[in-house]
Design a protein around this motif. Sequence first.
Motif, PDB file in Angstrom:
ATOM      1  N   ARG A 220      -9.178   6.347  -4.268  1.00 46.72           N
ATOM      2  CA  ARG A 220      -9.321   6.217  -2.818  1.00 46.72           C
ATOM      3  C   ARG A 220      -8.492   7.307  -2.153  1.00 46.72           C
ATOM      4  NH1 ARG A 220      -9.853   0.518   0.031  1.00 46.72           N
ATOM      5  NH2 ARG A 220     -11.986   1.027  -0.655  1.00 46.72           N
ATOM      6  N   TYR A 221      -9.160   8.108  -1.325  1.00 46.19           N
ATOM      7  CA  TYR A 221      -8.508   9.217  -0.650  1.00 46.19           C
ATOM      8  C   TYR A 221      -8.475   8.979   0.859  1.00 46.19           C
ATOM      9  CZ  TYR A 221      -9.087  12.020  -4.940  1.00 46.19           C
ATOM     10  OH  TYR A 221      -9.033  12.497  -6.218  1.00 46.19           O
ATOM     11  N   MET A 222      -7.475   9.573   1.507  1.00 49.53           N
ATOM     12  CA  MET A 222      -7.391   9.585   2.966  1.00 49.53           C
ATOM     13  C   MET A 222      -7.262  11.037   3.447  1.00 49.53           C
ATOM     14  SD  MET A 222      -4.455   8.164   5.613  1.00 49.53           S
ATOM     15  CE  MET A 222      -4.703   6.408   5.276  1.00 49.53           C
ATOM     16  N   PHE A 223      -8.253  11.483   4.205  1.00 47.69           N
ATOM     17  CA  PHE A 223      -8.134  12.727   4.948  1.00 47.69           C
ATOM     18  C   PHE A 223      -7.522  12.389   6.303  1.00 47.69           C
ATOM     19  CE2 PHE A 223     -11.531  13.569   1.932  1.00 47.69           C
ATOM     20  CZ  PHE A 223     -11.218  14.841   1.476  1.00 47.69           C
TER      21      PHE A 223
ATOM     22  N   MET B  53       0.841  -1.185   0.000  1.00 49.94           N
ATOM     23  CA  MET B  53       0.000   0.000   0.000  1.00 49.94           C
ATOM     24  C   MET B  53       0.885   1.247   0.000  1.00 49.94           C
ATOM     25  SD  MET B  53      -3.053   0.939   2.692  1.00 49.94           S
ATOM     26  CE  MET B  53      -3.532  -0.785   2.734  1.00 49.94           C
ATOM     27  N   LYS B  54       0.553   2.208  -0.843  1.00 49.68           N
ATOM     28  CA  LYS B  54       1.325   3.441  -0.914  1.00 49.68           C
ATOM     29  C   LYS B  54       0.401   4.623  -1.132  1.00 49.68           C
ATOM     30  CE  LYS B  54       5.090   5.741  -3.408  1.00 49.68           C
ATOM     31  NZ  LYS B  54       6.035   5.633  -4.545  1.00 49.68           N
ATOM     32  N   TRP B  55       0.488   5.610  -0.242  1.00 44.57           N
ATOM     33  CA  TRP B  55      -0.304   6.831  -0.339  1.00 44.57           C
ATOM     34  C   TRP B  55       0.591   7.983  -0.779  1.00 44.57           C
ATOM     35  CZ3 TRP B  55      -5.554   6.643   0.665  1.00 44.57           C
ATOM     36  CH2 TRP B  55      -6.020   5.510   1.334  1.00 44.57           C
ATOM     37  N   ARG B  56       0.101   8.795  -1.700  1.00 45.42           N
ATOM     38  CA  ARG B  56       0.802  10.001  -2.128  1.00 45.42           C
ATOM     39  C   ARG B  56       0.120  11.208  -1.485  1.00 45.42           C
ATOM     40  NH1 ARG B  56      -0.093  13.437  -6.524  1.00 45.42           N
ATOM     41  NH2 ARG B  56      -1.507  11.889  -7.458  1.00 45.42           N
TER      42      ARG B  56
ATOM     43  N   CYS C 186      -2.405  11.268  11.984  1.00 43.90           N
ATOM     44  CA  CYS C 186      -3.406  10.609  12.830  1.00 43.90           C
ATOM     45  C   CYS C 186      -4.816  10.844  12.297  1.00 43.90           C
ATOM     46  CB  CYS C 186      -3.315  11.129  14.266  1.00 43.90           C
ATOM     47  SG  CYS C 186      -3.478  12.917  14.454  1.00 43.90           S
ATOM     48  N   TYR C 187      -5.771  10.109  12.871  1.00 44.03           N
ATOM     49  CA  TYR C 187      -7.212  10.253  12.642  1.00 44.03           C
ATOM     50  C   TYR C 187      -7.612  10.145  11.166  1.00 44.03           C
ATOM     51  CZ  TYR C 187      -6.674  12.157  17.357  1.00 44.03           C
ATOM     52  OH  TYR C 187      -6.330  12.347  18.676  1.00 44.03           O
ATOM     53  N   PRO C 188      -7.260   9.043  10.501  1.00 45.93           N
ATOM     54  CA  PRO C 188      -7.580   8.897   9.078  1.00 45.93           C
ATOM     55  C   PRO C 188      -9.064   8.713   8.811  1.00 45.93           C
ATOM     56  CG  PRO C 188      -6.708   6.842   9.946  1.00 45.93           C
ATOM     57  CD  PRO C 188      -6.560   7.867  11.042  1.00 45.93           C
ATOM     58  N   CYS C 189      -9.495   9.227   7.666  1.00 50.36           N
ATOM     59  CA  CYS C 189     -10.840   9.028   7.128  1.00 50.36           C
ATOM     60  C   CYS C 189     -10.664   8.664   5.658  1.00 50.36           C
ATOM     61  CB  CYS C 189     -11.663  10.306   7.284  1.00 50.36           C
ATOM     62  SG  CYS C 189     -13.184  10.342   6.297  1.00 50.36           S
ATOM     63  N   VAL C 190     -11.080   7.469   5.269  1.00 50.49           N
ATOM     64  CA  VAL C 190     -10.810   6.939   3.930  1.00 50.49           C
ATOM     65  C   VAL C 190     -12.114   6.848   3.139  1.00 50.49           C
ATOM     66  CG1 VAL C 190      -9.931   4.956   2.639  1.00 50.49           C
ATOM     67  CG2 VAL C 190      -8.801   5.664   4.759  1.00 50.49           C
ATOM     68  N   ILE C 191     -12.144   7.469   1.943  1.00 51.71           N
ATOM     69  CA  ILE C 191     -13.337   7.422   1.098  1.00 51.71           C
ATOM     70  C   ILE C 191     -12.939   7.165  -0.354  1.00 51.71           C
ATOM     71  CG2 ILE C 191     -14.637   8.980   2.603  1.00 51.71           C
ATOM     72  CD1 ILE C 191     -14.243  11.131   0.383  1.00 51.71           C
ATOM     73  N   ASP C 192     -13.880   6.616  -1.109  1.00 52.83           N
ATOM     74  CA  ASP C 192     -13.688   6.375  -2.536  1.00 52.83           C
ATOM     75  C   ASP C 192     -14.484   7.402  -3.339  1.00 52.83           C
ATOM     76  OD1 ASP C 192     -12.094   4.133  -2.048  1.00 52.83           O
ATOM     77  OD2 ASP C 192     -13.839   2.825  -1.899  1.00 52.83           O
TER      78      ASP C 192
ATOM     79  N   VAL D 289      -3.762  10.372  -1.601  1.00 53.65           N
ATOM     80  CA  VAL D 289      -4.450   9.514  -2.560  1.00 53.65           C
ATOM     81  C   VAL D 289      -3.698   8.191  -2.646  1.00 53.65           C
ATOM     82  CG1 VAL D 289      -3.198  10.473  -4.544  1.00 53.65           C
ATOM     83  CG2 VAL D 289      -5.415   9.351  -4.886  1.00 53.65           C
ATOM     84  N   LEU D 290      -4.449   7.091  -2.723  1.00 51.15           N
ATOM     85  CA  LEU D 290      -3.828   5.768  -2.790  1.00 51.15           C
ATOM     86  C   LEU D 290      -3.293   5.527  -4.195  1.00 51.15           C
ATOM     87  CD1 LEU D 290      -3.335   3.121  -1.185  1.00 51.15           C
ATOM     88  CD2 LEU D 290      -5.480   2.269  -2.165  1.00 51.15           C
ATOM     89  N   GLU D 291      -2.001   5.223  -4.275  1.00 55.12           N
ATOM     90  CA  GLU D 291      -1.379   4.950  -5.568  1.00 55.12           C
ATOM     91  C   GLU D 291      -1.125   3.471  -5.800  1.00 55.12           C
ATOM     92  OE1 GLU D 291       2.123   7.452  -5.914  1.00 55.12           O
ATOM     93  OE2 GLU D 291       0.912   8.904  -7.030  1.00 55.12           O
ATOM     94  N   GLU D 292      -0.975   2.724  -4.706  1.00 55.35           N
ATOM     95  CA  GLU D 292      -0.665   1.306  -4.822  1.00 55.35           C
ATOM     96  C   GLU D 292      -1.283   0.560  -3.646  1.00 55.35           C
ATOM     97  OE1 GLU D 292       3.341  -1.388  -4.291  1.00 55.35           O
ATOM     98  OE2 GLU D 292       3.513   0.478  -5.443  1.00 55.35           O
ATOM     99  N   ASP D 293      -2.090  -0.441  -3.913  1.00 58.92           N
ATOM    100  CA  ASP D 293      -2.778  -1.181  -2.843  1.00 58.92           C
ATOM    101  C   ASP D 293      -1.932  -2.383  -2.421  1.00 58.92           C
ATOM    102  OD1 ASP D 293      -4.575  -1.985  -1.010  1.00 58.92           O
ATOM    103  OD2 ASP D 293      -6.281  -2.141  -2.365  1.00 58.92           O
TER     104      ASP D 293
END
Length: 304
Positions: A282-285, A1-4, A271-277, A300-304
């Motif tokens: 797929r984004y993480m606030f 998993m990789k988030w940008r 901290c305190y992630p919120c993940v939505i599609d 934003v998720l680049e690699e799962d």
Amino acid sequence: MKWRKLGLIYAPDGSQWWARSYAHLPTADIVDDRFIRVYFAGLDENRYGRIGFVDLDIEDPTRILQVGPEPVLDLGEAGTFDDCGVNPCCLIHKEDRSYFYYIGWQRMEKVPYMLYTGLAISRDGEYWVRNAPVPVLDRTPAEPFLRSAITVIEDEGRFKAWYVSGLGWEKMGFGLYPTYVIRYAEANDGKNWSSFDKICINFKDSDEFGFGRPWVVKDGDLYRMWYSIRSRSQPYRIGYAESRDGRAWTRLDERVGIEKSARGWDSEMVCYPCVIDVRGKRYMFYNGNRHGASGFGLAVLEED
């Protein structure tokens, strides 16, 4: 998993009476095909918390369309469980109404605060009314310390929830801090919850003492959870776990794919992630330094 990381999205400029500082616990809701509404808790000059929002362009969630001028949920009445602050947790849309779960907190004498889960209901998504002046997740003989930071999904005909559950209070340095784990509960109506004894996310070692704000997404038959890990040796960082039944979880923190930055607004903690599609992405606030004092950002998720 990789988030940008896409950078800091919003922090109060101090001009609003109810949000002099902080944008705590970002909680995203896709309102329509134009914008994403992100709720957060801002603090006033006396550090009382109220829930407000910013609207982001659904095509470009880094672009702010508007900042809500007033809070959508104010403090509870004096003496109630949420008279010192309300912080957003999650939203569920059910037929002709929306359920908004939130943390209600009170300042205390012997310990710093009490945290329990409240519920507000809306028919139009704009005007929110408390379900009751008492929590939907209150203290019980098995959980007398705190029950809060809930995430709820509708699944298999039921409401399923994961939440922060206090084990007690411990003196660390010059203050008292709660020790807390993540537990699971179910409800038929979203209001009357039955908790399960088994702990979902527990400590790996004696350094860890808490897990903040779980966020659960179900992909096919796989439940995914993001949460915040609190330890004695370092500030909050984001962890990750998976489950096939929503009750027994395997921690896979090494796969989370997002860490604090070398410098800037999230260089001390994430901290305190919120993940939505949103539209195939797929984004993480999430919050950064000092639990949201520096605002919230987006990845934003680049690699799962």
